[in-house]
Write an enzyme that holds these catalytic residues in place. Structure first.
Site, PDB file in Angstrom:
ATOM      1  N   GLY A   7      12.772  28.770  43.853  1.00 49.32           N
ATOM      2  CA  GLY A   7      11.827  28.424  44.921  1.00 49.32           C
ATOM      3  C   GLY A   7      10.854  29.551  45.202  1.00 49.32           C
ATOM      4  NE  ARG A  10       6.286  24.834  49.515  1.00 50.96           N
ATOM      5  CZ  ARG A  10       6.711  23.882  48.686  1.00 50.96           C
ATOM      6  NH1 ARG A  10       6.189  23.796  47.474  1.00 50.96           N
ATOM      7  NH2 ARG A  10       7.647  23.046  49.065  1.00 50.96           N
ATOM      8  CE1 TYR A 146      17.354  23.887  55.382  1.00 50.89           C
ATOM      9  CE2 TYR A 146      17.979  24.621  57.585  1.00 50.89           C
ATOM     10  CZ  TYR A 146      17.330  24.844  56.383  1.00 50.89           C
ATOM     11  OH  TYR A 146      16.666  26.036  56.170  1.00 50.89           O
ATOM     12  CB  ALA A 148      26.602  20.229  56.179  1.00 47.82           C
ATOM     13  CE  LYS A 150      19.278  26.530  53.691  1.00 48.87           C
ATOM     14  NZ  LYS A 150      18.826  27.242  52.499  1.00 48.87           N
TER      15      LYS A 150
HETATM   16  P1  NDP Z   1       9.119  25.908  51.261  1.00 46.80           P
HETATM   17  O1  NDP Z   1       9.219  24.450  51.447  1.00 46.80           O
HETATM   18  O2  NDP Z   1       7.891  26.616  51.677  1.00 46.80           O
HETATM   19  O3  NDP Z   1       9.412  26.276  49.707  1.00 46.80           O
HETATM   20  C1  NDP Z   1      10.538  25.737  49.082  1.00 46.80           C
HETATM   21  C2  NDP Z   1      10.629  26.262  47.674  1.00 46.80           C
HETATM   22  O4  NDP Z   1      11.822  25.724  47.068  1.00 46.80           O
HETATM   23  C3  NDP Z   1       9.465  25.838  46.823  1.00 46.80           C
HETATM   24  O5  NDP Z   1       9.179  26.861  45.892  1.00 46.80           O
HETATM   25  C4  NDP Z   1      10.012  24.601  46.098  1.00 46.80           C
HETATM   26  O6  NDP Z   1       9.376  24.388  44.850  1.00 46.80           O
HETATM   27  C5  NDP Z   1      11.461  25.017  45.883  1.00 46.80           C
HETATM   28  N1  NDP Z   1      12.336  23.865  45.703  1.00 46.80           N
HETATM   29  C6  NDP Z   1      12.589  22.861  46.564  1.00 46.80           C
HETATM   30  N2  NDP Z   1      13.426  21.977  46.026  1.00 46.80           N
HETATM   31  C7  NDP Z   1      13.722  22.433  44.785  1.00 46.80           C
HETATM   32  C8  NDP Z   1      14.542  21.961  43.737  1.00 46.80           C
HETATM   33  N3  NDP Z   1      15.252  20.811  43.832  1.00 46.80           N
HETATM   34  N4  NDP Z   1      14.618  22.680  42.609  1.00 46.80           N
HETATM   35  C9  NDP Z   1      13.922  23.836  42.466  1.00 46.80           C
HETATM   36  N5  NDP Z   1      13.124  24.349  43.431  1.00 46.80           N
HETATM   37  C10 NDP Z   1      13.026  23.638  44.573  1.00 46.80           C
HETATM   38  O7  NDP Z   1      10.408  26.504  51.976  1.00 46.80           O
HETATM   39  P2  NDP Z   1      10.642  27.901  52.714  1.00 46.80           P
HETATM   40  O8  NDP Z   1       9.966  29.007  52.014  1.00 46.80           O
HETATM   41  O9  NDP Z   1      10.417  27.685  54.149  1.00 46.80           O
HETATM   42  O10 NDP Z   1      12.220  28.018  52.518  1.00 46.80           O
HETATM   43  C11 NDP Z   1      12.804  28.809  51.502  1.00 46.80           C
HETATM   44  C12 NDP Z   1      14.286  28.943  51.809  1.00 46.80           C
HETATM   45  O11 NDP Z   1      14.425  29.545  53.097  1.00 46.80           O
HETATM   46  C13 NDP Z   1      15.009  27.609  51.874  1.00 46.80           C
HETATM   47  O12 NDP Z   1      16.292  27.737  51.321  1.00 46.80           O
HETATM   48  C14 NDP Z   1      15.110  27.337  53.361  1.00 46.80           C
HETATM   49  O13 NDP Z   1      16.186  26.515  53.674  1.00 46.80           O
HETATM   50  C15 NDP Z   1      15.254  28.736  53.908  1.00 46.80           C
HETATM   51  N6  NDP Z   1      14.870  28.874  55.299  1.00 46.80           N
HETATM   52  C16 NDP Z   1      13.628  28.471  55.727  1.00 46.80           C
HETATM   53  C17 NDP Z   1      13.296  28.589  57.081  1.00 46.80           C
HETATM   54  C18 NDP Z   1      11.983  28.132  57.610  1.00 46.80           C
HETATM   55  O14 NDP Z   1      11.848  28.036  58.848  1.00 46.80           O
HETATM   56  N7  NDP Z   1      10.988  27.868  56.805  1.00 46.80           N
HETATM   57  C19 NDP Z   1      14.229  29.184  58.058  1.00 46.80           C
HETATM   58  C20 NDP Z   1      15.484  29.581  57.484  1.00 46.80           C
HETATM   59  C21 NDP Z   1      15.777  29.434  56.165  1.00 46.80           C
HETATM   60  P3  NDP Z   1       8.700  22.971  44.506  1.00 46.80           P
HETATM   61  O15 NDP Z   1       7.582  22.763  45.484  1.00 46.80           O
HETATM   62  O16 NDP Z   1       8.248  23.140  43.117  1.00 46.80           O
HETATM   63  O17 NDP Z   1       9.784  21.934  44.702  1.00 46.80           O
END
Ligand code: NDP
Length: 243
Positions: A7, A10, A146, A148, A150
């Site tokens: 991921g 972005r 979500y 569960a 995490k």
């Molecule tokens: P974004 O939605 O901005 O980015 C998510 C990233 O994960 C993208 O690069 C996306 O790529 C990738 N991704 C999603 N699904 C898949 C998949 N099935 N296989 C491979 N890649 C995947 O999320 P955030 O940056 O906000 O979140 C990043 C992490 O931080 C997550 O684990 C989230 O749970 C955690 N988090 C986020 C918070 C928030 O408030 N934003 C708070 C706390 C934790 P693509 O677009 O190509 O699918």
């Protein structure tokens, strides 16, 4: 040596990839956002670093295996794997259907398991595994699948710290509070839509600013540089929740 950031295209993963590219070759993982991942690669290369974009749906173990092999072919052994890929699909429990539940657990928890299982044979003995969890996993959200997924990562963190700590690997998790990314927009919209009773309460306890992706990235760097933190879930939430 290389680092795989799932991921990484972005949000928080992008910040982690850019932070770690100062002193590592970085594989920027993505599922569908190829152009975003290539933009991260271009940004890293413009700063003199080395990066590649690697595609896989982390919920698919075959694609994950291919992604890890591509990374190892490019960089050799891995210094660390950062399990950051994650999604949310919030709904009240009665409206949460099987597919939603399976997709969130399959991506956030099973996906992290697949990536780690494939990567472990290639991680150097004193390397790191980091899971990006969430304040949702420590009790701070109304989003059952979500939360569960995490909380499951916390169990995975501690089990792997026990299993591999003796061999020198460090396994830890970082639990950010609400961060300024597209995912957080989705979560806040959900809380508004369900008219969550505690929402006003949550808002009054918000810190002065949301977690920045860079706050998480700096914490990941700290974990990689520190030799003596093991099996921990590090809160990065500005005081929204203490342990
Ligand atoms: P974004 O939605 O901005 O980015 C998510 C990233 O994960 C993208 O690069 C996306 O790529 C990738 N991704 C999603 N699904 C898949 C998949 N099935 N296989 C491979 N890649 C995947 O999320 P955030 O940056 O906000 O979140 C990043 C992490 O931080 C997550 O684990 C989230 O749970 C955690 N988090 C986020 C918070 C928030 O408030 N934003 C708070 C706390 C934790 P693509 O677009 O190509 O699918």
């Amino acid at each position: 040596m290389g680092i795989l950031v799932t991921g990484g295209s972005r949000g928080i993963g992008r910040a982690i990839a850019i932070e770690l590219a100062d002193d590592h070759d970085v594989a920027v993982g993505y599922r569908v956002s190829e152009s975003d991942a290539e933009d991260v690669v271009t940004e890293i290369e413009a700063d003199g670093g080395t990066a590649i974009a690697v595609q896989a749906d982390v919920a698919d173990s075959t694609e994950v295996q291919d992604m890890v092999e591509t990374t190892v072919e490019a960089f050799g052994e891995l210094d660390a794997v950062i399990n950051n890929a994650g999604i949310t699909d919030p709904a009240r429990l009665q409206n949460l259907d099987d597919e939603q539940w399976d997709r969130v657990i399959g991506t956030n928890l099973t996906g992290a398991f697949y990536v780690t299982r494939s990567a472990i044979p290639h991680i150097v003995p004193d390397g790191d595994i980091v899971f990006i969890s969430s304040i949702g996993g420590t009790g701070g959200t109304v989003d059952a699948s979500y939360a569960a997924s995490k909380a499951g990562l916390h169990g995975l963190t501690r089990a792997l710290a026990r299993e591999f700590g003796g061999e020198g690997l460090q396994v830890n998790a970082v639990a950010p509070g609400p961060a300024e990314t597209s995912m957080n927009d989705q979560i806040l919209t959900h809380l508004e839509e369900i008219d969550f009773r505690g929402h006003e309460n949550v808002d009054t306890h918000l810190p002065q600013y949301s977690c920045k992706p860079e706050d998480v990235a700096h914490t990941v760097r700290y974990l990689l540089e520190n030799e003596y933190i093991q099996g921990e879930i590090i809160n990065v939430n500005g005081g929204m929740q203490f342990r």
